[in-house]
Design a protein around this motif. Structure first.
Motif, PDB file in Angstrom:
ATOM      1  N   THR A 197       0.838  -1.201   0.000  1.00 15.57           N
ATOM      2  CA  THR A 197       0.000   0.000   0.000  1.00 15.57           C
ATOM      3  C   THR A 197       0.869   1.245   0.000  1.00 15.57           C
ATOM      4  OG1 THR A 197      -1.723  -1.187   1.191  1.00 15.57           O
ATOM      5  CG2 THR A 197      -1.826   1.222   1.221  1.00 15.57           C
ATOM      6  N   TRP A 198       1.885   1.267   0.845  1.00 20.12           N
ATOM      7  CA  TRP A 198       2.800   2.409   0.899  1.00 20.12           C
ATOM      8  C   TRP A 198       3.510   2.590  -0.442  1.00 20.12           C
ATOM      9  CZ3 TRP A 198       8.172   2.375   0.446  1.00 20.12           C
ATOM     10  CH2 TRP A 198       8.793   3.593   0.704  1.00 20.12           C
ATOM     11  N   ALA A 199       3.970   1.509  -1.035  1.00 23.88           N
ATOM     12  CA  ALA A 199       4.705   1.590  -2.301  1.00 23.88           C
ATOM     13  C   ALA A 199       3.810   2.046  -3.440  1.00 23.88           C
ATOM     14  CB  ALA A 199       5.326   0.231  -2.630  1.00 23.88           C
ATOM     15  N   SER A 200       2.511   1.731  -3.367  1.00 20.31           N
ATOM     16  CA  SER A 200       1.622   2.146  -4.457  1.00 20.31           C
ATOM     17  C   SER A 200       1.358   3.642  -4.453  1.00 20.31           C
ATOM     18  CB  SER A 200       0.295   1.383  -4.381  1.00 20.31           C
ATOM     19  OG  SER A 200      -0.455   1.801  -3.258  1.00 20.31           O
ATOM     20  N   PHE A 201       1.579   4.309  -3.329  1.00 20.04           N
ATOM     21  CA  PHE A 201       1.395   5.758  -3.250  1.00 20.04           C
ATOM     22  C   PHE A 201       2.677   6.541  -3.504  1.00 20.04           C
ATOM     23  CE2 PHE A 201      -2.306   4.546  -0.571  1.00 20.04           C
ATOM     24  CZ  PHE A 201      -3.273   5.114  -1.375  1.00 20.04           C
ATOM     25  N   ARG A 202       3.772   5.884  -3.698  1.00 20.26           N
ATOM     26  CA  ARG A 202       5.057   6.531  -3.896  1.00 20.26           C
ATOM     27  C   ARG A 202       5.628   6.179  -5.268  1.00 20.26           C
ATOM     28  NH1 ARG A 202       3.800   8.755   0.144  1.00 20.26           N
ATOM     29  NH2 ARG A 202       4.549   8.548   2.238  1.00 20.26           N
ATOM     30  N   PRO A 203       6.427   7.073  -5.820  1.00 16.48           N
ATOM     31  CA  PRO A 203       7.153   6.691  -7.048  1.00 16.48           C
ATOM     32  C   PRO A 203       8.313   5.781  -6.643  1.00 16.48           C
ATOM     33  CG  PRO A 203       7.682   8.933  -6.424  1.00 16.48           C
ATOM     34  CD  PRO A 203       6.633   8.467  -5.464  1.00 16.48           C
ATOM     35  N   PHE A 204       8.004   4.525  -6.468  1.00 11.33           N
ATOM     36  CA  PHE A 204       8.928   3.557  -5.887  1.00 11.33           C
ATOM     37  C   PHE A 204       9.512   2.695  -6.995  1.00 11.33           C
ATOM     38  CE2 PHE A 204       9.771  -0.406  -3.505  1.00 11.33           C
ATOM     39  CZ  PHE A 204      10.546   0.119  -2.495  1.00 11.33           C
ATOM     40  N   PRO A 205      10.726   2.975  -7.425  1.00 13.08           N
ATOM     41  CA  PRO A 205      11.315   2.134  -8.482  1.00 13.08           C
ATOM     42  C   PRO A 205      11.663   0.761  -7.923  1.00 13.08           C
ATOM     43  CG  PRO A 205      12.936   3.697  -7.695  1.00 13.08           C
ATOM     44  CD  PRO A 205      11.644   4.026  -6.987  1.00 13.08           C
ATOM     45  N   MET A 206      11.332  -0.254  -8.675  1.00 13.91           N
ATOM     46  CA  MET A 206      11.605  -1.618  -8.225  1.00 13.91           C
ATOM     47  C   MET A 206      12.894  -2.170  -8.823  1.00 13.91           C
ATOM     48  SD  MET A 206       9.317  -2.264  -6.055  1.00 13.91           S
ATOM     49  CE  MET A 206       9.390  -4.004  -5.779  1.00 13.91           C
ATOM     50  N   GLY A 207      13.626  -1.339  -9.540  1.00 11.24           N
ATOM     51  CA  GLY A 207      14.883  -1.799 -10.112  1.00 11.24           C
ATOM     52  C   GLY A 207      15.980  -1.854  -9.061  1.00 11.24           C
ATOM     53  N   GLY A 208      17.018  -2.519  -9.385  1.00  6.12           N
ATOM     54  CA  GLY A 208      18.143  -2.644  -8.482  1.00  6.12           C
ATOM     55  C   GLY A 208      19.131  -3.627  -9.046  1.00  6.12           C
ATOM     56  N   PRO A 209      20.167  -3.878  -8.306  1.00  4.57           N
ATOM     57  CA  PRO A 209      21.133  -4.864  -8.793  1.00  4.57           C
ATOM     58  C   PRO A 209      20.523  -6.261  -8.819  1.00  4.57           C
ATOM     59  CG  PRO A 209      21.766  -4.018  -6.620  1.00  4.57           C
ATOM     60  CD  PRO A 209      20.567  -3.248  -7.056  1.00  4.57           C
ATOM     61  N   ASP A 210      21.038  -7.077  -9.719  1.00  5.15           N
ATOM     62  CA  ASP A 210      20.495  -8.428  -9.889  1.00  5.15           C
ATOM     63  C   ASP A 210      20.621  -9.273  -8.639  1.00  5.15           C
ATOM     64  OD1 ASP A 210      19.692  -7.877 -12.443  1.00  5.15           O
ATOM     65  OD2 ASP A 210      21.444  -8.786 -13.397  1.00  5.15           O
ATOM     66  N   TRP A 211      21.652  -9.060  -7.850  1.00  4.61           N
ATOM     67  CA  TRP A 211      21.836  -9.882  -6.661  1.00  4.61           C
ATOM     68  C   TRP A 211      20.782  -9.589  -5.594  1.00  4.61           C
ATOM     69  CZ3 TRP A 211      22.995  -7.491  -2.026  1.00  4.61           C
ATOM     70  CH2 TRP A 211      23.451  -6.180  -2.106  1.00  4.61           C
ATOM     71  N   ILE A 212      20.074  -8.457  -5.716  1.00 10.38           N
ATOM     72  CA  ILE A 212      18.947  -8.160  -4.816  1.00 10.38           C
ATOM     73  C   ILE A 212      17.636  -8.586  -5.465  1.00 10.38           C
ATOM     74  CG2 ILE A 212      17.609  -6.303  -3.743  1.00 10.38           C
ATOM     75  CD1 ILE A 212      20.208  -4.856  -3.234  1.00 10.38           C
ATOM     76  N   ASN A 213      17.493  -8.285  -6.758  1.00 12.81           N
ATOM     77  CA  ASN A 213      16.240  -8.585  -7.446  1.00 12.81           C
ATOM     78  C   ASN A 213      15.976 -10.081  -7.555  1.00 12.81           C
ATOM     79  OD1 ASN A 213      15.629  -5.920  -7.802  1.00 12.81           O
ATOM     80  ND2 ASN A 213      16.473  -5.816  -9.861  1.00 12.81           N
ATOM     81  N   LEU A 214      17.000 -10.876  -7.742  1.00 10.57           N
ATOM     82  CA  LEU A 214      16.820 -12.311  -7.924  1.00 10.57           C
ATOM     83  C   LEU A 214      16.187 -12.988  -6.711  1.00 10.57           C
ATOM     84  CD1 LEU A 214      17.235 -14.631  -9.927  1.00 10.57           C
ATOM     85  CD2 LEU A 214      19.427 -15.019  -8.839  1.00 10.57           C
ATOM     86  N   PRO A 215      16.726 -12.825  -5.490  1.00 13.94           N
ATOM     87  CA  PRO A 215      16.072 -13.496  -4.358  1.00 13.94           C
ATOM     88  C   PRO A 215      14.700 -12.918  -4.038  1.00 13.94           C
ATOM     89  CG  PRO A 215      18.106 -12.423  -3.649  1.00 13.94           C
ATOM     90  CD  PRO A 215      17.993 -12.219  -5.108  1.00 13.94           C
TER      91      PRO A 215
END
Length: 138
Positions: free
Chosen positions: A60-78
């Motif tokens: 809910t908090w993330a849907s109200f913010r311009p919250f980019p979900m990108g990041g380094p692969d070692w974080i995104n993968l898990p």
């Protein structure tokens, strides 16, 4: 000022309605107890409750913010792996609670071969997900 109070009240009422529906969905259908039974984690009810509440609040908090979900692969993968496992297990628990697979197998004439139906669904989901991520995303 009155319009802001009305908007706040409408937002709160909508949130309560959606939250109530979500809780009813999880509790009436018995999704969480069945998920805990399948994973043999019956003693972890508080952990499941906190995971659902914190995940809902964060989303809910993330849907109200311009919250980019990108990041380094070692974080995104898990993170992606854990999210996929959670959604897959929740969907599996829902289909088992509603007896979807036995009904589908009976309808299409695979009564004694339900394992083939399950494997076709699993491999089809994996192939579709890989095709989507490898072709459309990258």
């Amino acid at each position: 000022m009155w319009i802001n109070l009305f908007i706040a009240f409408a937002g709160l009422a909508g949130g309560v309605a959606v939250g109530t529906g979500f809780v009813a969905f999880l509790s009436v259908l018995g999704i969480l107890p069945r998920l805990m039974q399948l994973t043999k984690t019956e003693g972890q009810m508080k952990a499941y409750e906190w995971a659902i509440v914190s995940g809902t609040l964060f989303s809910t908090w993330a849907s109200f913010r311009p919250f980019p979900m990108g990041g380094p692969d070692w974080i995104n993968l898990p993170v992606g792996l854990l999210a996929g496992i959670f959604i897959g297990m929740l969907a599996a628990a829902l289909t088992e609670v509603l007896n979807v697979f036995p009904l589908l197998a009976k309808r299409i004439g695979l009564d004694g071969q339900i394992i083939w139906l399950l494997m076709a669904l699993v491999f089809g989901k994996i192939a579709g997900s890989l095709f989507h991520w490898l072709i459309f995303i990258h």
